[in-house]
Design a protein around this motif. Structure first.
Motif, PDB file in Angstrom:
ATOM      1  N   GLN A  29      -4.821   6.900   4.341  1.00  0.00           N
ATOM      2  CA  GLN A  29      -6.569   6.124   5.510  1.00  0.00           C
ATOM      3  C   GLN A  29      -6.411   6.178   6.632  1.00  0.00           C
ATOM      4  O   GLN A  29      -5.378   6.953   7.025  1.00  0.00           O
ATOM      5  CB  GLN A  29      -6.268   4.481   5.406  1.00  0.00           C
ATOM      6  CG  GLN A  29      -5.075   4.187   5.809  1.00  0.00           C
ATOM      7  CD  GLN A  29      -4.536   2.411   4.944  1.00  0.00           C
ATOM      8  OE1 GLN A  29      -4.695   2.337   4.207  1.00  0.00           O
ATOM      9  NE2 GLN A  29      -4.251   1.617   6.307  1.00  0.00           N
ATOM     10  N   THR A  30      -7.570   5.823   6.821  1.00  0.00           N
ATOM     11  CA  THR A  30      -8.110   6.311   7.971  1.00  0.00           C
ATOM     12  C   THR A  30      -9.176   5.612   8.687  1.00  0.00           C
ATOM     13  O   THR A  30     -10.056   5.452   8.132  1.00  0.00           O
ATOM     14  CB  THR A  30      -8.763   8.009   8.066  1.00  0.00           C
ATOM     15  OG1 THR A  30      -8.637   8.353   9.664  1.00  0.00           O
ATOM     16  CG2 THR A  30      -9.587   7.651   7.410  1.00  0.00           C
ATOM     17  N   GLN A  58      -8.196   6.462  -2.913  1.00  0.00           N
ATOM     18  CA  GLN A  58      -7.874   5.988  -4.182  1.00  0.00           C
ATOM     19  C   GLN A  58      -6.804   6.911  -5.146  1.00  0.00           C
ATOM     20  O   GLN A  58      -6.274   6.911  -6.472  1.00  0.00           O
ATOM     21  CB  GLN A  58      -9.114   5.558  -5.169  1.00  0.00           C
ATOM     22  CG  GLN A  58     -10.039   4.643  -4.284  1.00  0.00           C
ATOM     23  CD  GLN A  58     -11.179   4.833  -5.731  1.00  0.00           C
ATOM     24  OE1 GLN A  58     -11.608   5.291  -5.955  1.00  0.00           O
ATOM     25  NE2 GLN A  58     -11.485   2.687  -5.505  1.00  0.00           N
ATOM     26  N   ALA A  76       0.004   5.493   0.651  1.00  0.00           N
ATOM     27  CA  ALA A  76      -1.608   5.029   1.277  1.00  0.00           C
ATOM     28  C   ALA A  76      -1.421   6.694   1.271  1.00  0.00           C
ATOM     29  O   ALA A  76      -0.996   7.529   2.606  1.00  0.00           O
ATOM     30  CB  ALA A  76      -1.175   3.808   1.886  1.00  0.00           C
ATOM     31  N   PHE A 115     -13.297   1.944   8.270  1.00  0.00           N
ATOM     32  CA  PHE A 115     -11.904   2.369   7.396  1.00  0.00           C
ATOM     33  C   PHE A 115     -12.422   2.842   5.779  1.00  0.00           C
ATOM     34  O   PHE A 115     -13.722   2.895   4.726  1.00  0.00           O
ATOM     35  CB  PHE A 115     -11.913   0.562   7.010  1.00  0.00           C
ATOM     36  CG  PHE A 115     -11.033   0.470   6.255  1.00  0.00           C
ATOM     37  CD1 PHE A 115      -9.665   0.636   7.273  1.00  0.00           C
ATOM     38  CD2 PHE A 115     -10.062   0.335   4.738  1.00  0.00           C
ATOM     39  CE1 PHE A 115      -8.233   1.392   5.997  1.00  0.00           C
ATOM     40  CE2 PHE A 115      -9.176   1.131   4.307  1.00  0.00           C
ATOM     41  CZ  PHE A 115      -8.076   0.595   4.454  1.00  0.00           C
ATOM     42  N   TRP A 116     -11.940   3.474   5.656  1.00  0.00           N
ATOM     43  CA  TRP A 116     -11.348   4.507   4.788  1.00  0.00           C
ATOM     44  C   TRP A 116     -10.827   4.899   3.972  1.00  0.00           C
ATOM     45  O   TRP A 116      -9.192   5.560   4.827  1.00  0.00           O
ATOM     46  CB  TRP A 116     -12.551   6.187   4.889  1.00  0.00           C
ATOM     47  CG  TRP A 116     -12.321   7.117   3.760  1.00  0.00           C
ATOM     48  CD1 TRP A 116     -13.852   7.806   3.599  1.00  0.00           C
ATOM     49  CD2 TRP A 116     -12.049   8.304   3.472  1.00  0.00           C
ATOM     50  NE1 TRP A 116     -13.971   8.066   2.614  1.00  0.00           N
ATOM     51  CE2 TRP A 116     -12.426   8.748   2.612  1.00  0.00           C
ATOM     52  CE3 TRP A 116     -10.188   8.330   3.683  1.00  0.00           C
ATOM     53  CZ2 TRP A 116     -11.528   9.498   1.727  1.00  0.00           C
ATOM     54  CZ3 TRP A 116      -9.817   9.525   2.697  1.00  0.00           C
ATOM     55  CH2 TRP A 116     -10.304   9.990   1.817  1.00  0.00           C
ATOM     56  N   ARG A 117     -10.504   4.652   3.374  1.00  0.00           N
ATOM     57  CA  ARG A 117      -9.342   4.045   1.906  1.00  0.00           C
ATOM     58  C   ARG A 117      -8.964   5.005   0.623  1.00  0.00           C
ATOM     59  O   ARG A 117      -9.845   4.866   0.374  1.00  0.00           O
ATOM     60  CB  ARG A 117      -8.344   2.691   1.499  1.00  0.00           C
ATOM     61  CG  ARG A 117      -7.130   3.300   0.576  1.00  0.00           C
ATOM     62  CD  ARG A 117      -6.473   1.578   0.222  1.00  0.00           C
ATOM     63  NE  ARG A 117      -6.480   0.910   1.405  1.00  0.00           N
ATOM     64  CZ  ARG A 117      -6.275  -0.268   1.632  1.00  0.00           C
ATOM     65  NH1 ARG A 117      -6.184  -0.938   0.804  1.00  0.00           N
ATOM     66  NH2 ARG A 117      -6.426  -1.126   3.023  1.00  0.00           N
ATOM     67  N   ASN A 166       0.801  -1.255  -0.176  1.00  0.00           N
ATOM     68  CA  ASN A 166       0.078   0.309   0.091  1.00  0.00           C
ATOM     69  C   ASN A 166       1.266   0.975  -0.107  1.00  0.00           C
ATOM     70  O   ASN A 166       0.899   1.615   0.905  1.00  0.00           O
ATOM     71  CB  ASN A 166      -0.235   0.043   0.872  1.00  0.00           C
ATOM     72  CG  ASN A 166      -1.856   0.624   0.829  1.00  0.00           C
ATOM     73  OD1 ASN A 166      -2.292   1.214   0.321  1.00  0.00           O
ATOM     74  ND2 ASN A 166      -2.446   0.897   1.693  1.00  0.00           N
TER      75      ASN A 166
END
Length: 162
Positions: A29-30, A40, A27, A36-38, A24
């Motif tokens: 994310q959080t 793009q 990256a 979960f949120w990632r 990753n």
């Protein structure tokens, strides 16, 4: 005959094992309200007004940070309007903006690495942002365990580390 069977079984076992390693890198994310949120799409760089912006987006949602410089340090949120974090959704008919700023929200952004050679920035974050619409049903949004890792910095960035 048993030897051939064992040999074929062993050969099948070896060929079916595969190491699928996915890095990753970069990256962003959080955990957004414990979900979960990632991102793009992600980017970072200096703006014309001198502030440094780090952004991650997923569909209609965008999380962005504004800091005075990309220097390695801890930036405290909720103190002023120079260092702030925001989350906005631009979905038609459901537009929302949650933000920190002078006297609203709290949290921190920690820049752990600003690599000028590779033009990347990395760090961690956590914050609580307040809805800009005081009449909205949901007034706060919480972000925990946030990470941005090796986010590409645009060449327009004119900051250097101290």
């Amino acid at each position: 005959m048993k030897k051939y069977f064992y040999f074929l079984s062993f050969l099948l076992l070896l060929t079916s094992c595969a190491d699928e390693i996915r890095f990753n890198n970069p990256a962003f994310q959080t955990l957004k309200d414990n979900t979960f949120w990632r991102a793009q799409i992600y980017k970072a760089g200096a703006e014309a007004n001198g502030v440094f912006i780090i952004e991650g987006s997923l569909g209609y949602e965008k999380i962005s940070f504004q800091i005075p410089s990309p220097a390695q340090k801890t930036y405290i949120l909720g103190v002023d309007d120079i260092t702030k974090a925001s989350c906005e959704s631009t979905f038609s008919g459901q537009e929302t903006v949650f933000t920190t700023g002078a006297g609203k929200g709290s949290g921190q952004i920690i820049v752990t690495e600003y690599n000028t050679a590779e033009k990347t920035i990395s760090g961690t974050f956590r914050f609580t942002a307040v809805n800009v619409d005081p009449a909205a049903e949901k007034q706060e949004m919480h972000f925990t365990e946030g990470v941005f890792h090796k986010i590409p910095v645009s060449s327009e960035s004119n900051f250097t580390t101290d």
